[in-house]
Structures are given as C-alpha cells and as structure tokens.
Design a protein around this motif. Structure first.
Motif, PDB file in Angstrom:
ATOM      1  N   PHE A  19      47.944 -63.237  83.769  1.00 44.82           N
ATOM      2  CA  PHE A  19      48.376 -63.673  82.565  1.00 44.82           C
ATOM      3  C   PHE A  19      48.537 -62.230  81.798  1.00 44.82           C
ATOM      4  O   PHE A  19      47.304 -61.362  81.471  1.00 44.82           O
TER       5      PHE A  19
ATOM      6  N   THR B 280      48.855 -63.107  76.097  1.00 47.00           N
ATOM      7  CA  THR B 280      48.965 -64.370  76.407  1.00 47.00           C
ATOM      8  C   THR B 280      48.036 -65.261  75.395  1.00 47.00           C
ATOM      9  O   THR B 280      47.105 -64.729  75.054  1.00 47.00           O
TER      10      THR B 280
ATOM     11  N   THR C 263      43.014 -61.405  78.216  1.00 45.58           N
ATOM     12  CA  THR C 263      44.039 -62.188  78.167  1.00 45.58           C
ATOM     13  C   THR C 263      44.047 -63.558  78.840  1.00 45.58           C
ATOM     14  O   THR C 263      45.180 -64.191  78.901  1.00 45.58           O
TER      15      THR C 263
ATOM     16  N   PRO D  29      43.794 -67.586  79.057  1.00 46.70           N
ATOM     17  CA  PRO D  29      43.936 -68.641  78.024  1.00 46.70           C
ATOM     18  C   PRO D  29      42.797 -69.161  77.516  1.00 46.70           C
ATOM     19  O   PRO D  29      42.899 -69.680  76.268  1.00 46.70           O
TER      20      PRO D  29
END
Length: 764
Positions: A69, A73, A656, A658
């Motif tokens: 990521f 992100t 970073t 999600p």
C-alpha cells in the motif's frame, strides 16, 4: 426520490409504518445491506465495489519489493476527526449480541454453570443487524454537550434502547445496571424510537450535558468515562389466533412494532428476514475528549476503566477484557475501534469464513442461519475441510492431531524437487495433500502420525522435560519433499499487514553485523495477482505477501475453491497456466475482498497482565487469575535472556493501509516478521522462496496464552509449526540454530524465573 421540506431543509420521504409493514409482509420490499445470501429479503452486500483495498502494481524498490500500500492509498472509512471549532467526532461500529458484557451463565455469586452469551454471534448477524454511533463531543471545543446519532447499516430498527453510564453509585449493580436509559426517539415517527438506514442523522439522536456516573450529576469534562450499550429491535411477527386480525399492525409498549400472524413458525421472528428480532450489543467505553478505549473491570464491581497502554497488544484494535466466561470466543471479535460500514464488511466476510462449500450451511446455528446457496457444491475434486473455520478452531489453531487420524486440519506441503525457490508439484498430491476425494471418485490420501520419537532433556538444575517429534505415514507414495504445518491463529493479521516494509527490512541482519548470532532475513515472494515481488508476511515461512494472498491460497489448497487470484483447480497442481482465462470463480472478487476485510479487522485480545476488580466472594475467571508481580518478572526475564532479539516486543504500523483502524498503531506482537535458522531439529525438507528448510518466520506471540481456551483445554493446545510441543516450555526447549544461545540461557535460569517467563507468555 420524493422529498419533504421541513425547517428549511429537504430530506427523503418515508413510507408510513403500516404501509411499510404491509409491503414487507407481502414480500414487495427487500431488506437493505444484507449478506448477499439467501434469506428472504436479502440484497447486495454493502459497498460491493470492484476494488476495496486490493494491493495493486507498483515500482520495485532498491530492496527488491513492491509496497503493498504505497503513499496516498485511500482509506475505506473515516473513524475520527475534528470539526473546525475543535469538536471531536468519533464513528464507532457496534454488532448485536445475545446478552451483556458482565453476564455469566449464572449469577455473580452462584456456582459455575457455564459461559455467558456476550461474545456469541446471534443468528442472521450478517444482515440488517449491525449499527454504529456517531459521537459528536463538544467538550474539547469548550462546549458542554455530547450528541450521539445512531446509524443503521441495513433495514430498520423498530425499537431502540440506549443505556449509558454504568450505575456505580448502586453497590448492588452486577451483570448490568445503568444510570441513563433512553431511546433514539425519531421526530418523523411520532417520537417513537425507530431508526432507518440512510435517514437524516438528526432523526435518531440523543444529547446530554451531564456525567451520570456522579451523584449529583456533574458537568461533562475531558477524561470522563461513558459506557455505551445500544440495544435494537426489528419488527416481528406475533401470534394472534384470530384469523380476521392476521397481518394487523400491533404496537407494543411504544418500543417496537409487530404484525399479527396465525402461523406458529413465524412467531417472534423478524418480518424483514425471518431471523431474531431483539438484541443487545457490544458494550464499549468512550472517554470524553479522546474516543473509544478498550476497558477492564476495577473494584468494587468490575467498573469500567481504560486498559493501560502497555496491555494493548493490538493498539486501539485490542479487545477489552471479557467477564462473561467466554475466553474461547475472544479471537472472533472485531477490532475495538472498528468503523460503522467496516463492521458490516466484517460480518459479511465472517459469514463466508463459516460457510460450508459443500452444502452452504453456516457452522453456527446451521438449521436457523440461512443456507448460502451460491456456495453449495463448490468444493473442488479434492479437499481437506469444507469451511475455513474447521481448520482454525475458534479462530485459533488446528485441533491437536491424534495418532492414526488423518492430518486433514493441517497443511501437508509436498513436492518432488525445488526450482528457483519453488516446489515442483508432486504428481499425485500436487503442492499439498488434499486428504478427501469429493464424491468418492478417487482414493483418500491419508497422512497421519504413527508415533512420536521422544527424548528427555535434562536442565542444569536437574529438571527433566520430555520432548517428542512426530513420525508420519502416508497412505499413498511418500513425497521427496514435505512439510507439516498446523493452521495458525488468525488474529492481528491486519496489523501485521499494516507494518511498513521499511520497518521489516530495517530489522534484517543477514550478515550478523552486530555479532549477536541472530541473522534475520526478510522473505521476497511473488504476488499471485500482480506477479510482482512483495515482502513475505504470512505463513510459517513468510511465504504469503498479504492477507488476500493467504486467504486465496488456503481456499485453493485446503478446499480446491477457486477465486480471482487462483481461478483454476490446476493452481493446486502448480500448473503454469493456472491464472489464464477461466470461468466464474466459486468465490467472487467482492467476496474475496470481504473475506480479506474480515481477517484484517479481527481484534487482538489485550494482555491479561493486570488484576481485575472482582467483588469479594465472587469466583475469579481463570483467564483473569493472574499475579501482576510474577508477570512483570517474567517479562523482564523474557527480555534479559535475549528472546526479544527475534520476538520484537513493540512495533508501529504505517499510515497507508486502507483500513484507518490499522494505521499508526503501537502494537506488541512479539515478532520481527523475519526468517531465522532454527536448527536441524526443527527443519523440514521444503524451501519457500528465501526460506530454507531450517528457516522459519518468527511467529507473533500475541494470543499464545489464549490457545488453551480456544482449543478446548490446555491439553489440546499445540505449539510450533507442526504442533509437536504440548507446552510453552517444550516449545522453548526445541529452539536451536540462531536461538540456541537464548535457549541455553533459559535452561540455566532458576525454576522460579522459568515459571515466571511462562506465566508472562500465558497472559499474551
């Protein structure tokens, strides 16, 4: 959609209650936000978008990997923010439960009659039954009130009760007892406590200005504690023997609506989907000016108190202490800081984790929970188990292997040779043994333990410990390469995925430049979706790049269930073209993402290292019967003997991932995520990328002390990759290679210090 204009604003127009019930009863309206299954009235899962946090392609770094990521992100859901004036807004998800947090299977001072039902998952939990609270706290902005808005993730709640502030002024309060009880009274529903999905937030709101834990009530201030316990009801069928009144809407005590029926099979069931209709929820602690906090119980009556930071193994995701006698269920709980929509993602993924790919049934309440008909008959030609939870008992490890029984809850990796760090598949078994043939069209391939080779280890003080190593028998041909591995516990995976690659790489010391004898190496593996190199994180040899990778490979290897990552059964055979064009996979892309979300958002139990405040005369639950002095001594010995050279105590996740729940968390997993040579006694014959036969990833130790509960007893808990160790002492004594010097220090310790170290591990 038609709108009504009220007080200078527009909002959706809702059907009247009687009209809504009539349409539901006639089957003309479907439920919202269901689990994507087959119960009456379910629909598409929440947010089933093409890409929710799936790692993509990127640029290879100088260290040879592509970050999972990268910077920038996007997150899936916001959890907390401040308004311009400093008002703190917190968004918290709540799932329904059957009973209360401090409610055992018996009264507080009665003889033990079994566990409570707080950590259980009620029937139909994956649809129409998750909710959230938006907490608008004006105190840090100099205000004097807190507003709380209820959000329904699907359907409608036809009755809400909101209990706040544990009634600590009453010495008789036990299982539950609240100072403030109210409902989210909806002005568009004649002031009744009904809440609907996607309605204006002010239609389901309460606000208060006082701390109800004090007598008299006092103005709210930063640091005040507020217990939050929302309860919800769904409109349900009620028996009415008069056929002329069947279908007539009934109002019961201004709390919820019901609809009359003459069908006994419907009585008491929710109109929207036929499931249960009345629920409690997880009881959470909100600290004014700060947010949600994991809690434990202090004297005199297990009053709520934020857990000390050093007990939060999973940071803010850590699971609060459990007082309902349910330690066996603690690995199954969502992260303490989970968001509202993310909680719905969690329960939908959990449903798939518990679903049989043979007959579509759920592992819990299999005669009540709806059959997931989309997954009936999706086991491949060979398999080990028919559902994920079957190998990960209570989200823990494989069941202890019995002599002579097939190892069909474990991975038996096989091959004929190695080719550039990858196994060449065995002509009979493929990349692993799948014990059972689907439909009886082929022979079973049983692998079992036929005996244990034992040795007696004598420590410097004369203590003797029996160590044993399993000896395996194959019903078919014995492969040239093999490795037997038990299924690990699945908690905390999201936090480990959120660790920055730079953090893992920085801990590596392949040339032992510091001269401590520890040569940690990070693995580099191939991402099956992108074909690019990633840092290995999961599996006993760190051979999987991500949770998605781990889940998809397990579906293929353990059940021959296809996914978008492994779309053909030939993937289990190591076929070069296994990712070429294929038909629709058994598990869709949206479902694979949901399964990944579930595993990402499982919380980590807080360390049980502080004493709870049980009242005098009450039985102390075995998991909380700890001596903090001994535990502290054990932690010091763990550090001084050098265990933390590999079992790194504290790490920090990146920013970073999600899931915001996993970002910037200080965690205590006791792992460096690196590969270490553990000596010939623990070696198998399999190489996995950079992991040679004697090399194993340092396993996280969080949850290791809970395995005796999840596995059904201390005699059923097993340790190390192949489950050979029956106790933590045995597991330590098997350490060799890079860990041999540390093991010898442990062996030379006084018996009291060895016991203290084990006692410390038992609290993790």
């Amino acid at each position: 959609m038609h709108t009504l204009h009220t007080a200078g604003r527009s909002r959706p127009a809702y059907l009247s209650r009687s009209a809504l019930l009539a349409l539901l009863g006639a089957g003309l309206l479907s439920a919202c936000g269901g689990g994507g299954g087959d119960a009456p009235g379910t629909s598409t899962p929440i947010g089933a978008t093409p890409n929710e946090g799936v790692p993509g392609k990127g640029t290879v770094t100088a260290d040879g990997y592509v970050p999972l990521f990268p910077e920038g992100t996007k997150f899936l859901e916001q959890l907390q923010y401040r308004e311009a004036d400093g008002t703190l807004v917190t968004l918290a998800g709540f799932r329904t439960t059957d009973r209360h947090a401090r409610e055992r299977g018996e009264g507080w001072f009665e003889a033990d009659r079994g566990p409570g039902a707080y950590f259980t998952f009620p029937t139909f939990y994956f649809q129409n039954r998750t909710l959230g609270l938006e907490i608008r706290d004006t105190i840090p902005a100099g205000g004097n009130k807190i507003q709380i808005f209820l959000r329904a993730n699907g359907g409608s709640f036809d009755g809400t009760t909101f209990s706040l502030f544990r009634n600590i002024q009453n010495p008789e309060v036990r299982d539950y007892g609240w100072s403030m009880n109210t409902g989210f009274n909806n002005p568009t529903e004649k002031g009744l406590p009904f809440c609907h999905t996607d309605q204006p937030r002010e239609d389901c709101m309460i606000e208060f200005t006082s701390n109800w834990r004090t007598d008299p009530h006092s103005p709210l201030k930063i640091g005040d504690k507020i217990e939050l316990a929302p309860a919800v009801r769904l409109a349900r069928w009620e028996m009415n023997q008069d056929p002329k009144k069947a279908g007539w809407p009934l109002q019961s005590g201004n709390r919820y609506y019901s609809q009359a029926t003459t069908d006994p099979a419907k009585s008491g069931k929710a109109i929207i989907d036929g499931g249960g209709s009345r629920y409690y929820s997880l009881e959470q602690l909100y600290v004014v000016g700060k947010g949600m906090r994991p809690w434990y119980g202090i004297a005199p009556n297990l009053d709520s108190e934020p857990l000390p930071d050093d007990t939060l193994l999973g940071g803010d995701t850590s699971i609060s202490y459990n007082y309902a006698d349910e330690p066996m269920r603690v690995f199954q709980q969502p992260a303490n800081n989970i968001g509202i929509k993310n909680l719905q993602r969690f329960v939908e993924g959990r449903r798939l984790f518990h679903t049989s790919f043979k007959d579509g049934t759920h592992s819990e309440h299999d005669r009540t929970n709806p059959v997931f008909s989309a997954h009936i008959g999706q086991l491949g030609p060979r398999f080990n188990q028919e559902r994920c939870i079957a190998c990960h008992v209570n989200n823990g490890r494989s069941s202890a292997a019995e002599i002579g029984s097939p190892l069909d809850m474990m991975l038996v990796a096989t091959g004929t040779a190695m080719n550039e760090g990858r196994r060449v598949a065995h002509p009979d078994y493929g990349l692993n043994v799948q014990h059972h043939a689907n439909g009886g069209k082929a022979n079973d391939y049983d692998v079992s333990i036929i005996q244990y080779d034992t040795q007696l280890r004598t420590l410097p003080d004369g203590t003797q410990v029996e160590l044993r190593k399993p000896v395996y028998a194959f019903k078919g041909a014995r492969p040239a390469l093999m490795s037997v591995r038990q299924a690990p516990q699945v908690i905390g995976m999201g936090l480990l995925e959120a660790l920055p690659e730079q953090t893992i790489v920085a801990m590596a010391d392949p040339d032992d430049r510091n001269g401590d004898g520890i040569r940690g190496v990070f693995n580099l593996v191939t991402d099956p979706d992108t074909g690019q190199p990633r840092v290995g994180r999961f599996g006993w040899k760190a051979g999987k790049a991500s949770i998605r990778h781990q889940a998809a490979e397990a579906l293929m290897n353990d059940m021959s269930v296809t996914t978008t990552s492994y779309p053909k059964h030939s993937c289990q055979r190591g076929a070069a073209d296994c990712r070429s064009s294929a038909g629709a996979p058994a598990v869709s892309e949206a479902e694979l993402q949901r399964l990944t979300h579930y595993l990402s958002l499982l919380g980590v139990p807080a360390q049980r290292s502080v004493r709870s405040g049980y009242p005098a005369g009450m039985r102390v639950a075995v998991e909380h019967d700890v001596d903090p002095v001994v535990v502290a001594r054990g932690a010091a010995v763990f550090n001084s003997t050098g265990c933390t050279s590999c079992h790194t105590a504290q790490l920090k996740t990146g920013n970073t991932h999600p899931f915001v729940e996993l970002r910037n968390q200080t965690i205590r997993p006791y792992t460096d995520m690196l590969l270490h040579d553990m000596g010939p006694d623990l070696a198998d014959t399999v190489q996995e990328y950079k992991a040679m036969p004697a090399m194993w990833r340092t396993p996280p130790l969080w949850g290791v002390g809970t395995l005796k509960f999840t596995q059904g007893g201390a005699d059923k808990a097993r340790y190390l990759h192949d489950g050979r160790a029956r106790t933590l002492m045995e597991a330590i004594l098997w350490h060799g290679g890079e860990a041999e010097a540390t093991r010898r220090k442990f062996e030379a310790l006084p018996a009291t210090d060895r016991a203290a170290l084990v006692a410390f591990l038992e609290t993790l």
